[in-house]
Design a protein around this motif. Structure first.
Motif, short mmCIF file in Angstrom:
data_model
loop_
_atom_site.label_atom_id
_atom_site.label_comp_id
_atom_site.label_asym_id
_atom_site.label_seq_id
_atom_site.Cartn_x
_atom_site.Cartn_y
_atom_site.Cartn_z
N THR A 131 42.64 41.07 48.48
CA THR A 131 42.29 42.49 48.54
C THR A 131 41.81 42.91 49.92
N SER A 132 41.50 41.97 50.77
CA SER A 132 41.11 42.27 52.15
C SER A 132 41.32 41.02 52.98
N ASP A 133 41.05 41.13 54.28
CA ASP A 133 41.27 39.95 55.13
C ASP A 133 40.05 39.03 55.15
N ASN A 134 39.03 39.33 54.36
CA ASN A 134 37.83 38.50 54.28
C ASN A 134 38.06 37.37 53.28
N PRO A 135 38.25 36.13 53.76
CA PRO A 135 38.55 35.02 52.84
C PRO A 135 37.38 34.64 51.93
N LEU A 136 36.18 35.14 52.22
CA LEU A 136 35.03 34.76 51.40
C LEU A 136 34.66 35.80 50.34
N LEU A 137 35.47 36.84 50.18
CA LEU A 137 35.20 37.79 49.10
C LEU A 137 35.45 37.10 47.76
N LEU A 138 34.57 37.33 46.84
CA LEU A 138 34.71 36.73 45.51
C LEU A 138 36.07 37.04 44.90
N ASP A 139 36.50 38.29 45.01
CA ASP A 139 37.78 38.69 44.42
C ASP A 139 38.98 38.04 45.09
N ASN A 140 38.79 37.40 46.23
CA ASN A 140 39.88 36.71 46.91
C ASN A 140 39.97 35.23 46.54
N GLN A 141 39.08 34.76 45.69
CA GLN A 141 39.01 33.34 45.36
C GLN A 141 39.88 33.00 44.15
N LEU A 142 40.80 32.08 44.34
CA LEU A 142 41.60 31.58 43.22
C LEU A 142 40.70 30.96 42.16
N CYS A 143 39.71 30.21 42.60
CA CYS A 143 38.82 29.54 41.65
C CYS A 143 38.12 30.55 40.75
N PHE A 144 37.71 31.69 41.32
CA PHE A 144 37.03 32.69 40.50
C PHE A 144 38.01 33.38 39.55
N ALA A 145 39.23 33.63 40.01
CA ALA A 145 40.22 34.23 39.12
C ALA A 145 40.48 33.31 37.92
N LEU A 146 40.58 32.01 38.17
CA LEU A 146 40.78 31.05 37.09
C LEU A 146 39.55 30.97 36.18
N TYR A 147 38.38 30.91 36.77
CA TYR A 147 37.13 30.79 36.01
C TYR A 147 36.91 32.02 35.12
N SER A 148 37.02 33.21 35.70
CA SER A 148 36.75 34.42 34.93
C SER A 148 37.82 34.64 33.86
N THR A 149 39.05 34.25 34.14
CA THR A 149 40.11 34.35 33.14
C THR A 149 39.87 33.35 32.00
N SER A 150 39.41 32.16 32.34
CA SER A 150 39.08 31.17 31.33
C SER A 150 37.97 31.67 30.41
N LEU A 151 36.94 32.26 31.00
CA LEU A 151 35.85 32.83 30.19
C LEU A 151 36.37 33.93 29.27
N ALA A 152 37.21 34.82 29.81
CA ALA A 152 37.76 35.91 29.01
C ALA A 152 38.63 35.36 27.87
N MET A 153 39.40 34.35 28.15
CA MET A 153 40.27 33.75 27.13
C MET A 153 39.42 33.11 26.03
N THR A 154 38.39 32.39 26.43
CA THR A 154 37.52 31.75 25.44
C THR A 154 36.84 32.81 24.57
N GLN A 155 36.42 33.91 25.18
CA GLN A 155 35.80 35.00 24.41
C GLN A 155 36.81 35.61 23.43
N LEU A 156 38.05 35.71 23.85
CA LEU A 156 39.09 36.25 22.99
C LEU A 156 39.25 35.39 21.72
N TYR A 157 39.10 34.11 21.86
CA TYR A 157 39.22 33.19 20.72
C TYR A 157 38.01 33.25 19.79
N LYS A 158 36.87 33.71 20.30
CA LYS A 158 35.62 33.61 19.56
C LYS A 158 35.67 34.25 18.17
#
Length: 144
Positions: free
Chosen positions: A2-29
């Motif tokens: 989303t920007s040229d700042n590599p340290l933005l949270l929204d630019n992190q693959l790990c966070f995209a995977l983590y937050s998606t995993s949490l959302a998926m687990t909540q969906l199953y709840k």
């Protein structure tokens, strides 16, 4: 990115995977709660519905977890009448996990959970398969 700042949270693959995993687990709840399972219990049931009577070590390997971390989950499932823990005849240190009749009957409701979650994802089957294959490929690269 989303920007040229590599340290933005929204630019992190790990966070995209983590937050998606949490959302998926909540969906199953909710659908899992309706059939009396937690997400960790559901993953164990998926393994046993595929192949009943496997070792605790096999379940741990399939889930990428240590056997000790699964013991409380398995004990709770046994208390709920879904599985039984069986000690080896020749080696009482070996432990296999088998479905009870109640656990076997829960499979049909598990299919409904699967259908509900797939529908809630809002993407077609081909996209689900492609995404799953990409994630498996990434996991293999990370665990070499």
């Amino acid at each position: 990115m989303t920007s040229d700042n590599p340290l933005l949270l929204d630019n992190q693959l790990c966070f995209a995977l983590y937050s998606t995993s949490l959302a998926m687990t909540q969906l199953y709840k909710e659908p899992l709660s309706a059939i009396g399972l937690t997400y960790p219990q559901y993953t164990v049931m998926l393994i046993l519905w595929e192949q009943d009577g496997v070792s605790l070590k096999h379940i741990g390997n399939a889930l990428g977890q240590k056997s000790g971390a699964l013991t409380p989950v398995i004990k709770r499932m046994e208390a709920d009448g879904l599985v039984q823990r069986l000690r080896g005849v020749d080696d009482d240190r070996s432990l296999s996990i088998a479905l009870t009749e109640k656990g076997k009957k829960l499979r049909e409701q598990g299919l409904e959970v699967n259908r509900c979650v797939a529908e809630a994802c809002g993407i077609n089957l081909e996209e689900i398969i492609s995404l799953r294959e990409q994630l498996i490929g990434l996991r293999r690269k990370l665990t070499k």
